[in-house]
Design a protein around this motif. Structure first.
Motif, short mmCIF file in Angstrom:
data_model
loop_
_atom_site.label_atom_id
_atom_site.label_comp_id
_atom_site.label_asym_id
_atom_site.label_seq_id
_atom_site.Cartn_x
_atom_site.Cartn_y
_atom_site.Cartn_z
N LEU A 29 0.83 -1.20 0.00
CA LEU A 29 0.00 0.00 0.00
C LEU A 29 0.87 1.26 0.00
CD1 LEU A 29 -2.76 1.38 0.18
CD2 LEU A 29 -2.63 1.12 2.66
N LEU A 30 1.92 1.25 0.80
CA LEU A 30 2.83 2.40 0.84
C LEU A 30 3.52 2.60 -0.50
CD1 LEU A 30 4.05 4.62 2.57
CD2 LEU A 30 5.79 3.01 3.31
N LYS A 31 3.92 1.51 -1.14
CA LYS A 31 4.53 1.61 -2.48
C LYS A 31 3.55 2.17 -3.49
CE LYS A 31 7.94 -2.07 -2.04
NZ LYS A 31 8.33 -3.42 -2.50
N ALA A 32 2.29 1.74 -3.41
CA ALA A 32 1.28 2.25 -4.34
C ALA A 32 1.03 3.74 -4.12
CB ALA A 32 -0.01 1.46 -4.19
N ILE A 33 0.96 4.15 -2.87
CA ILE A 33 0.71 5.57 -2.56
C ILE A 33 1.87 6.44 -3.03
CG2 ILE A 33 0.49 7.23 -0.67
CD1 ILE A 33 -1.12 5.07 0.82
N SER A 34 3.09 5.95 -2.85
CA SER A 34 4.26 6.75 -3.20
C SER A 34 4.79 6.45 -4.61
CB SER A 34 5.38 6.52 -2.19
OG SER A 34 5.86 5.20 -2.30
N LEU A 72 7.41 9.32 -5.52
CA LEU A 72 6.85 10.50 -4.89
C LEU A 72 7.34 10.57 -3.45
CD1 LEU A 72 3.12 10.36 -6.03
CD2 LEU A 72 4.89 11.89 -6.86
N PRO A 73 7.98 11.65 -3.07
CA PRO A 73 8.43 11.75 -1.68
C PRO A 73 7.23 11.96 -0.74
CG PRO A 73 8.86 13.80 -2.82
CD PRO A 73 8.35 12.84 -3.85
N ILE A 74 7.33 11.39 0.42
CA ILE A 74 6.30 11.59 1.43
C ILE A 74 6.94 12.47 2.51
CG2 ILE A 74 4.79 10.48 3.10
CD1 ILE A 74 4.85 8.00 1.33
N ALA A 75 6.73 13.77 2.37
CA ALA A 75 7.35 14.73 3.27
C ALA A 75 6.38 15.14 4.37
CB ALA A 75 7.80 15.96 2.49
N GLN A 76 6.92 15.41 5.51
CA GLN A 76 6.17 15.91 6.66
C GLN A 76 4.94 15.04 6.95
OE1 GLN A 76 5.36 20.07 6.27
NE2 GLN A 76 7.50 20.60 6.01
N CYS A 77 5.17 13.79 7.14
CA CYS A 77 4.06 12.89 7.45
C CYS A 77 4.27 12.32 8.85
CB CYS A 77 3.96 11.78 6.42
SG CYS A 77 5.35 10.66 6.45
#
Length: 111
Positions: free
Chosen positions: A29-34, A39-44
């Protein structure tokens, strides 16, 4: 766990191989979201919620008045035990020096 929003929750326990499967599904799921990390996931923030209930043999008021039990102390002890299991750290190591003096009796009961 709920299979969907309209069904009532059901209680289940994960075995070791099920834990690995759930972990892999979360990573997928994390791979699909990013987009596989493109896509960087900043400030999470990542939050894990663990619910628990604390039961007394009598109702709360009877426990306090008749049995002279401090419910706050009992819940703190339970939280300390849960925290030590999750973190894999002995209960005394979870407390700061200031808290350690206040909670020494709680730690001794938790061990």
């Amino acid at each position: 766990r709920k299979d969907n929003l309209f069904l009532p929750p059901k209680r289940s326990y994960l075995k070791s191989n099920d834990k690995e499967t759930e972990k892999n599904e979360a990573m997928d799921l994390l791979k699909a979201i990013s987009r596989s990390g493109c896509l960087p996931i900043a400030q999470c923030d990542f939050h894990v919620i663990i619910s628990m209930s604390h039961c007394f043999q009598k109702n709360l008021l009877s426990s306090v008045i008749q049995d002279n039990i401090n419910p706050i102390k009992q819940v703190e002890k339970s939280l300390l035990i849960v925290g030590s299991v999750i973190q894999g750290i002995a209960p005394p190591n979870l407390l700061s020096l200031e808290e350690e003096g206040k909670k020494r009796d709680t730690i001794e009961e938790a061990e």
